[in-house]
Design a protein around this motif. Structure first.
Motif, short mmCIF file in Angstrom:
data_model
loop_
_atom_site.label_atom_id
_atom_site.label_comp_id
_atom_site.label_asym_id
_atom_site.label_seq_id
_atom_site.Cartn_x
_atom_site.Cartn_y
_atom_site.Cartn_z
N ASP A 121 15.24 -12.81 -9.36
CA ASP A 121 16.23 -11.81 -8.93
C ASP A 121 15.57 -10.46 -8.62
O ASP A 121 16.23 -9.56 -8.12
CB ASP A 121 17.30 -11.63 -10.02
CG ASP A 121 16.69 -11.33 -11.39
OD1 ASP A 121 15.58 -11.83 -11.65
OD2 ASP A 121 17.32 -10.62 -12.19
N GLY A 127 16.68 -16.57 -15.34
CA GLY A 127 17.14 -17.04 -16.65
C GLY A 127 18.07 -16.01 -17.26
O GLY A 127 17.90 -14.80 -17.05
N ALA A 156 6.04 -11.86 -27.96
CA ALA A 156 4.57 -11.81 -28.11
C ALA A 156 4.10 -10.38 -27.90
O ALA A 156 4.76 -9.60 -27.20
CB ALA A 156 3.94 -12.73 -27.08
N LYS A 170 9.85 -16.63 -20.23
CA LYS A 170 9.67 -18.04 -20.64
C LYS A 170 10.77 -18.46 -21.61
O LYS A 170 11.45 -19.47 -21.39
CB LYS A 170 8.28 -18.23 -21.29
CG LYS A 170 7.12 -17.82 -20.42
CD LYS A 170 5.79 -18.08 -21.08
CE LYS A 170 5.46 -17.10 -22.19
NZ LYS A 170 5.17 -15.73 -21.74
N SER A 171 10.93 -17.67 -22.68
CA SER A 171 11.91 -18.06 -23.71
C SER A 171 13.32 -18.05 -23.14
O SER A 171 14.10 -18.97 -23.42
CB SER A 171 11.82 -17.10 -24.90
OG SER A 171 10.51 -17.06 -25.36
N THR A 172 13.64 -17.05 -22.34
CA THR A 172 14.99 -16.99 -21.76
C THR A 172 15.25 -18.22 -20.92
O THR A 172 16.33 -18.81 -20.99
CB THR A 172 15.12 -15.71 -20.90
OG1 THR A 172 14.66 -14.60 -21.66
CG2 THR A 172 16.55 -15.47 -20.47
N GLY A 184 6.23 -11.72 -21.53
CA GLY A 184 7.46 -11.07 -21.08
C GLY A 184 7.96 -11.52 -19.72
O GLY A 184 8.85 -10.91 -19.14
P1 GTP Z 1 7.00 -13.50 -24.58
O1 GTP Z 1 7.36 -14.75 -25.32
O2 GTP Z 1 7.08 -12.27 -25.44
O3 GTP Z 1 5.74 -13.60 -23.82
O4 GTP Z 1 8.13 -13.23 -23.47
P2 GTP Z 1 8.87 -14.32 -22.62
O5 GTP Z 1 8.02 -14.73 -21.49
O6 GTP Z 1 9.40 -15.37 -23.50
O7 GTP Z 1 10.06 -13.44 -22.00
P3 GTP Z 1 11.53 -13.32 -22.55
O8 GTP Z 1 12.30 -14.55 -22.25
O9 GTP Z 1 11.49 -12.86 -23.96
O10 GTP Z 1 12.08 -12.19 -21.59
C1 GTP Z 1 11.48 -10.91 -21.53
C2 GTP Z 1 12.47 -9.98 -20.84
O11 GTP Z 1 12.69 -10.41 -19.49
C3 GTP Z 1 13.82 -9.93 -21.50
O12 GTP Z 1 14.30 -8.61 -21.47
C4 GTP Z 1 14.69 -10.82 -20.61
O13 GTP Z 1 16.05 -10.43 -20.61
C5 GTP Z 1 14.08 -10.58 -19.26
N1 GTP Z 1 14.29 -11.70 -18.37
C6 GTP Z 1 14.20 -13.00 -18.69
N2 GTP Z 1 14.46 -13.76 -17.62
C7 GTP Z 1 14.71 -12.90 -16.60
C8 GTP Z 1 15.03 -13.09 -15.23
O14 GTP Z 1 15.15 -14.19 -14.72
N3 GTP Z 1 15.19 -11.96 -14.47
C9 GTP Z 1 15.07 -10.72 -14.99
N4 GTP Z 1 15.27 -9.70 -14.20
N5 GTP Z 1 14.76 -10.53 -16.26
C10 GTP Z 1 14.59 -11.60 -17.07
#
Ligand code: GTP
Ligand code: MG
Length: 425
Positions: free
Chosen positions: A185, A237, A72, A55-57, A52
């Motif tokens: 941020d 992201g 995940a 990474k994906s974003t 969370g």
């Molecule tokens: P997993 O694959 O499940 O481990 O998660 P991940 O690391 O891919 O994270 P993901 O991109 O799914 O983002 C998880 C949450 O964080 C989402 O609600 C996004 O909107 C939020 N998020 C992603 N990037 C940022 C960021 O740069 N700043 C903030 N504040 N939130 C973010």
């Protein structure tokens, strides 16, 4: 060509000659470019960071597309590597992009970075196996070696976690690591500045080698050296578009304002994209091949017994290495066989001893039973004799009683006869 002549030829200075006119080999770089373009490129990114963390974003934001994503769970049994490959095209350039997620990283009680190391090694091993094949097809081989590891640091503003240090230390000789502070941020500007300095000093004091943007090529030396000083990049992201002025920009909207992803005063996203994709993608690919893979290959070949020179610094031939290794292998095999044979003989001896012991026990048991049986037989015999004696005594008494009975019967039957005789008289 004789050896001395060859030597003279190779020692001879090369002379510069002027061409009389255009020949055409100045098109070699263009030929190389068109060949590479036709062949396509592959680039493989490993994303390591807690569940969370964004990474994906960030991947979606970097490549301005929407990759398949699957959230995940925090309850994975172990860290699992999930590669996904996509075909992307920009102008006439094809890119086979693989994004590998270290799913469940940071969630396990047993925080083990081994699955990540194993994954990287497996990709090196696959490449090495392809290289060692007699019929190699490296030209159309799908190279899955990891070119860059984006290490997502949690924006705590505090310091690196020990897990981050241990993991990066384990990975730094195997992959180009670019550390990034995720969700930048969520941390204030002054805290971020201190956090960056702290992270860099911790990395240096723990001897973690992160990827340095190359400064040996004049064309990019300046920008790269400036960017090296900005590491780790603090990124944001977002795939959302927000209207700022009269333009739609990628941003994160909050009640108190908008964080623009591509605004360099808001975060380092643009710097990361510039460095990772636009300036140093080829260097990352090259470093992977010439540094990390080379190290893996060298260790692996040395492990297999290959050497460049023998103890007398003479070049080692492949044939000799093969023969030596074969001999070693045969000796080892013989030793193993002898060990197994000895083990078998010992086992047989042990079993024989066990069987003998069992036989002796059985024999003792049999003797004991035999003695018991004889004792029983003797007792029964004794009893029988006693009973016979009793029977004899009984019979004797019976005969005596019967004789007595007979005599008394005779006596009673003679008495009326005598009375009759007396009456007649
Ligand atoms: P997993 O694959 O499940 O481990 O998660 P991940 O690391 O891919 O994270 P993901 O991109 O799914 O983002 C998880 C949450 O964080 C989402 O609600 C996004 O909107 C939020 N998020 C992603 N990037 C940022 C960021 O740069 N700043 C903030 N504040 N939130 C973010
Ligand atoms: Mg994800």
């Amino acid at each position: 060509m004789a050896a001395t002549e060859l030597e003279r030829f190779s020692n001879e200075e090369k002379r510069n000659l002027a061409l009389g006119g255009h020949v055409g080999f100045d098109s070699l770089p263009d030929q190389l470019v068109s060949k590479s373009v036709a062949q396509g490129f592959s680039f493989n990114i490993l994303c390591v960071g807690e569940t969370g963390i964004g990474k994906s974003t960030l991947m979606n934001t970097l490549f301005n597309t929407t990759f398949e994503t699957e959230e995940a769970s925090h309850y994975e049994h172990a860290v699992r590597l999930r590669p996904r490959t996509y075909d992307l095209q920009e102008s006439n350039v094809h890119l086979k992009l693989t994004i590998v997620d270290a799913v469940g990283f940071g969630d396990q009680i047993n925080k083990d970075e081994r699955p990540i190391v194993d994954y990287i090694d497996t990709q090196f091993e696959n490449y090495l196996q392809e290289e060692l094949k007699i019929r190699r097809s490296l030209f159309n081989y799908h190279d899955t070696r990891i070119h860059v590891c984006l290490y997502f640091i949690t924006p705590t503003g505090h310091s690196l976690k020990s897990l981050d240090l241990v993991t990066m230390k384990k990975l730094d000789s195997k992959v180009n690591i670019i550390p990034i502070i995720a969700k930048a941020d969520t941390i204030s500007k002054s805290e971020l500045h201190k956090f960056k300095i702290k992270i860099m000093s911790e990395l240096v004091s723990n001897g973690v080698q992160i990827y340095q943007f190359p400064t040996d090529d004049d064309a990019v030396a300046e920008i790269n050296s400036v960017m090296n000083a900005h590491l780790p990049f603090a990124v944001v992201g977002s795939t959302e578009e927000v209207k700022v002025g009269n333009k739609m920009v990628r941003a994160r909207q909050y009640p108190w304002g908008v964080v623009q992803v591509e605004n360099e005063s808001h975060c380092d996203f643009v710097k990361l994209r510039e460095m990772l994709i636009r300036v140093n993608m080829e260097d990352l690919r090259e470093q992977t091949h010439t540094r990390h893979y080379e190290l893996y290959r060298r260790c692996k070949l040395e492990e297999m017994g290959f050497k460049d020179t023998d103890p007398d610094s003479q070049p080692f031939s492949l044939q000799e290495t093969y023969e030596t290794k074969r001999k070693e292998f045969l000796c080892e095999l013989q030793k193993k066989e002898e060990e197994m044979r000895q083990m078998f003989v010992n086992k047989v001896k042990e079993t024989e001893l066990e069987l003998k012991e069992k036989e002796r026990e059985l024999h003792e048991k049999f003797e004991h039973l035999k003695r018991m049986h004889q004792e029983e037989k003797r007792k029964v015999e004794e009893k029988r004799r006693e009973l016979e004696e009793e029977m004899n005594a009984f019979n004797r008494r019976k005969v005596a009683v019967e004789t007595l009975q007979c005599q008394s019967l005779q006596a009673t039957s003679q008495q009326p006869l005598k009375k009759d005789k007396d009456k007649k008289k």
